[in-house]
Enzyme design. Sequence first.
Site, PDB file in Angstrom:
ATOM      1  N   HIS A  89      25.660  39.356  58.912  1.00  9.96           N
ATOM      2  CA  HIS A  89      25.263  38.577  60.081  1.00  9.96           C
ATOM      3  C   HIS A  89      24.863  39.445  61.257  1.00  9.96           C
ATOM      4  CE1 HIS A  89      25.105  35.485  63.102  1.00  9.96           C
ATOM      5  NE2 HIS A  89      26.040  36.090  63.796  1.00  9.96           N
ATOM      6  N   CYS A  90      25.333  40.691  61.312  1.00 11.35           N
ATOM      7  CA  CYS A  90      25.186  41.469  62.546  1.00 11.35           C
ATOM      8  C   CYS A  90      23.975  42.399  62.569  1.00 11.35           C
ATOM      9  CB  CYS A  90      26.463  42.276  62.801  1.00 11.35           C
ATOM     10  SG  CYS A  90      27.900  41.261  63.180  1.00 11.35           S
ATOM     11  N   ILE A  91      23.962  43.388  61.677  1.00  7.48           N
ATOM     12  CA  ILE A  91      22.978  44.463  61.806  1.00  7.48           C
ATOM     13  C   ILE A  91      21.536  43.981  61.641  1.00  7.48           C
ATOM     14  CG2 ILE A  91      22.295  46.729  60.934  1.00  7.48           C
ATOM     15  CD1 ILE A  91      25.168  47.199  60.138  1.00  7.48           C
TER      16      ILE A  91
END
Length: 435
Positions: free
Chosen positions: A273-275
Site C-alpha cells: 500500500h505504501c511505496i
Amino acid sequence: MSNLAELKKKIETRTAVCAVIGLGYVGLPLAVELALAGFNVVGIDNDPSKAARVLEGESYIPDVPSDVLKKVTESGAFSATVDFSVLSDCDTVNICVPTPLNKTRDPDISFIVDSLEGIKPHVHSGMMIILESTTYPGTTDEIVVPAVTGTDLKLGKDIFVAFSPERVDPGNPTFNTRNIPKVVGGATSKCTEVAVLFYRQFLEKVFPVSTTAVAEMVKIHENTFRSVNIGLVNELALMCDRLEIDVWEVIEGASTKPFGFLPFYPGPGLGGHCIPIDPYYLSWKARSVGFEARFIELAGQVNSFMPTHVVSRAVDALNDVGKALKGARIVILGVAYKKNIDDLRESPALDIMNRLSDKGVQLSFSDPYIPTLDIGERSFTAVEATPDLLQMADLVIIVTDHDLFNYDMIVSNAPLILDTRNALKGKNGPKIWRI
C-alpha cells in the site's frame, strides 16, 4: 477541570474509551495493542464480516494471532461494530482507513472523508481524533480539523486533533505496532501534548514533531526514499542486463563498504500500500504549489516498467530454448507483494500475469498464502508447486520468494526458471535466468 486535563486523566488511568476506524493491517493491530494496555476499545469497519470475525476472536491479519484477539474480545476489552453511533461514548478516535490512488494517480482520500462524515454527528468536547492514514501534507489541517471543530468546539481546548503516520510492515518478525517508533504531530501544541501522552501508554517510543504537516511529510519522505532508491537499483538492473553484468553480484560487492552505502535490490515491480502510492501523493502536492518532483516521477516510471521487463525476459528465456511465448505453459511462484504474507495490494505479480494472459500464455500460479485471485475477468486458483507441475511447465517465474517454497526441488524439476528476486542465489546454469 478543563477538557484537556480531564482527557489526560482518562488516558493516564486507562479509563478512556478508544475507537479505531478501519480494522485492516493498521487498525486491527493498533486496536489490539490498546486493549492489551488496559483500554476499552471499539473497532469500527464498514465490512460487517470483519466486525463479525473480530467478535468471534478470529484474526484475518497475520500479525495478530487469533489467540491474542480472542483474549481481548472475550475479556470485553475489545469489540467491533459497523455503527458509528458508538463514538458518542468514545474519548479517542484513530482513523486507519485506506488512501489509494484514483485512475489518474491522484490522491483518493474518500475513505478519510467518509470516516469524518461518520464521526461528525458524534463529536463532543473532550474528544481526540488522530488520523493515521498516509496522506499528503496538509490533509489534517485542511480536511480533518474543519470537519470536526465547527463553530462550537475550539481546537486545542475542547477538541484535539493530530496526525500520526502508520508504519506497519506486514510479516516483519522484529518490528511491530508496539516497538516501531511513533511520530506524532498535533494541530496545536496542546493537541500534540495529549496525543503523545496517549501513544506513550501502549507504545515503546513516541517522537513528537511540531505540526501535523511535518508528521505527514515524515511518512511520505520515508516511502519516497525507498521508491527512489529502488528505482535507481531497478534502472541499474536494466543497465546491467544490457551490459551482461550480474547486478546481484554488483550489489553484493558494493554492500561490503561499511559506510556511505545502503543496499537496495531490484525486483519485478513495487507492491504494497505504501511505496507504490505514497510518492505520488507527494508529487501531486508538489504540483499544487508549482514544484516538479522529477526524481519521484522518474523513479515511478522505472519501477512501473519492471513488470514489462519481466515479461520481456520471459520471452528471451523461452526463445533461448526454441519456444514461443504464446501457448507456453508458465507457472508463477508467489503472487503476494512480498514474501511470507497474504497481501496482494499493488502486487507486481498481478500486472505480470495480466500481461502474460493477454499474450496467450497457459498460466497457473502457486502461493501458499493466496488461494485464489481475480485479474480483470480472469479467475485463478492456486495449485501446489509439485515436481509434476514444475516438470510440465515451459517456464517457472519466481515473483515472490516465499520461504515455504522448496527451491532445491524447484531447481531440480523446472526445465527453465526466471528468478526475479535472486531467490536462487548461488545456483547457476543455463536454465536459470534473472532480471
